[in-house]
Design a protein around this motif. Structure first.
Motif, mmCIF file in Angstrom:
data_model
loop_
_atom_site.group_PDB
_atom_site.id
_atom_site.type_symbol
_atom_site.label_atom_id
_atom_site.label_comp_id
_atom_site.label_asym_id
_atom_site.label_seq_id
_atom_site.Cartn_x
_atom_site.Cartn_y
_atom_site.Cartn_z
ATOM 1 N N LYS A 92 -28.659 23.176 -45.095
ATOM 2 C CA LYS A 92 -29.523 22.776 -44.082
ATOM 3 C C LYS A 92 -29.820 24.159 -43.367
ATOM 4 O O LYS A 92 -28.865 24.664 -43.063
ATOM 5 C CB LYS A 92 -28.593 21.831 -43.225
ATOM 6 C CG LYS A 92 -29.453 21.509 -41.794
ATOM 7 C CD LYS A 92 -28.566 20.416 -41.136
ATOM 8 C CE LYS A 92 -29.114 19.985 -39.613
ATOM 9 N NZ LYS A 92 -28.146 19.139 -38.986
ATOM 10 N N ILE A 93 -30.927 24.421 -42.804
ATOM 11 C CA ILE A 93 -31.299 25.583 -42.142
ATOM 12 C C ILE A 93 -31.532 25.000 -40.554
ATOM 13 O O ILE A 93 -30.749 25.850 -39.766
ATOM 14 C CB ILE A 93 -32.789 26.111 -42.535
ATOM 15 C CG1 ILE A 93 -32.679 26.719 -44.047
ATOM 16 C CG2 ILE A 93 -33.108 27.306 -41.686
ATOM 17 C CD1 ILE A 93 -33.885 26.877 -44.779
ATOM 18 N N ASP A 94 -32.044 23.780 -40.233
ATOM 19 C CA ASP A 94 -32.030 23.511 -38.999
ATOM 20 C C ASP A 94 -32.268 21.877 -39.039
ATOM 21 O O ASP A 94 -32.329 21.393 -40.284
ATOM 22 C CB ASP A 94 -33.203 23.988 -38.096
ATOM 23 C CG ASP A 94 -34.579 24.114 -38.622
ATOM 24 O OD1 ASP A 94 -35.022 22.974 -39.139
ATOM 25 O OD2 ASP A 94 -35.477 24.978 -38.610
ATOM 26 N N ASP A 95 -32.707 21.308 -38.001
ATOM 27 C CA ASP A 95 -32.524 19.739 -37.891
ATOM 28 C C ASP A 95 -33.762 19.361 -38.655
ATOM 29 O O ASP A 95 -33.680 18.202 -39.209
ATOM 30 C CB ASP A 95 -32.737 19.312 -36.507
ATOM 31 C CG ASP A 95 -31.541 19.340 -35.537
ATOM 32 O OD1 ASP A 95 -30.526 19.697 -36.290
ATOM 33 O OD2 ASP A 95 -31.507 19.410 -34.396
ATOM 34 N N THR A 96 -34.637 19.823 -39.338
ATOM 35 C CA THR A 96 -35.813 19.383 -40.058
ATOM 36 C C THR A 96 -35.966 20.133 -41.091
ATOM 37 O O THR A 96 -36.949 19.676 -42.054
ATOM 38 C CB THR A 96 -37.224 19.511 -39.197
ATOM 39 O OG1 THR A 96 -37.536 20.799 -38.812
ATOM 40 C CG2 THR A 96 -37.203 18.518 -38.016
ATOM 41 N N THR A 97 -35.335 21.267 -41.455
ATOM 42 C CA THR A 97 -35.415 22.239 -42.436
ATOM 43 C C THR A 97 -34.149 22.057 -43.420
ATOM 44 O O THR A 97 -33.176 22.876 -43.029
ATOM 45 C CB THR A 97 -35.880 23.573 -42.231
ATOM 46 O OG1 THR A 97 -37.004 23.800 -41.362
ATOM 47 C CG2 THR A 97 -36.609 24.591 -43.517
ATOM 48 N N TYR A 98 -34.596 21.904 -44.750
ATOM 49 C CA TYR A 98 -33.654 21.672 -45.548
ATOM 50 C C TYR A 98 -33.744 22.590 -46.978
ATOM 51 O O TYR A 98 -35.003 23.033 -46.989
ATOM 52 C CB TYR A 98 -33.003 20.146 -46.135
ATOM 53 C CG TYR A 98 -32.646 19.629 -44.831
ATOM 54 C CD1 TYR A 98 -30.987 19.207 -44.749
ATOM 55 C CD2 TYR A 98 -33.355 19.128 -43.897
ATOM 56 C CE1 TYR A 98 -30.738 18.650 -43.826
ATOM 57 C CE2 TYR A 98 -32.952 18.362 -42.734
ATOM 58 C CZ TYR A 98 -31.461 18.246 -42.667
ATOM 59 O OH TYR A 98 -30.905 17.486 -41.692
#
Length: 98
Positions: free
Chosen positions: A45-51
């Motif tokens: 997971k990079i941030d809440d919307t980017t995986y």
């Protein structure tokens, strides 16, 4: 063992679908473990919307088998519901590892 190739995929979740995408990726671990040619498989997971997914292979045949395997099929089945855009999947060359 000569791991010299990989795949890097980034996935953008639809708003409010990040947790569902993360759960889907966690389930992918078992599919990747069953692939004889996949040496390593990471979901992150990079941030809440980017995986993302990063996996490694010893041969081009193993990488191609993975691309035609169960994980891409499963991703295709949930993409419309979970993803805001098409996955960005790139082959990469591994230049160093420990």
């Amino acid at each position: 063992m000569t791991v010299d190739r990989g795949l890097l995929a980034t996935l953008k979740a639809k708003p409010g679908k990040g947790d569902e995408l993360a759960a889907f990726l966690e389930q992918g671990r078992a599919l990747a473990a069953a692939e004889t040619g996949t040496v390593t498989w990471y979901a992150f997971k990079i941030d809440d919307t980017t995986y993302g997914i990063f996996d490694t292979f010893e041969t081009e045949q193993a990488r191609q088998a993975h691309l035609g395997g169960q994980i891409p099929v499963a991703l295709g089945q949930v993409a419309e519901d979970l993803l805001a855009a098409d996955p960005d999947i790139r082959p990469v060359d591994v230049i160093a590892l420990t």
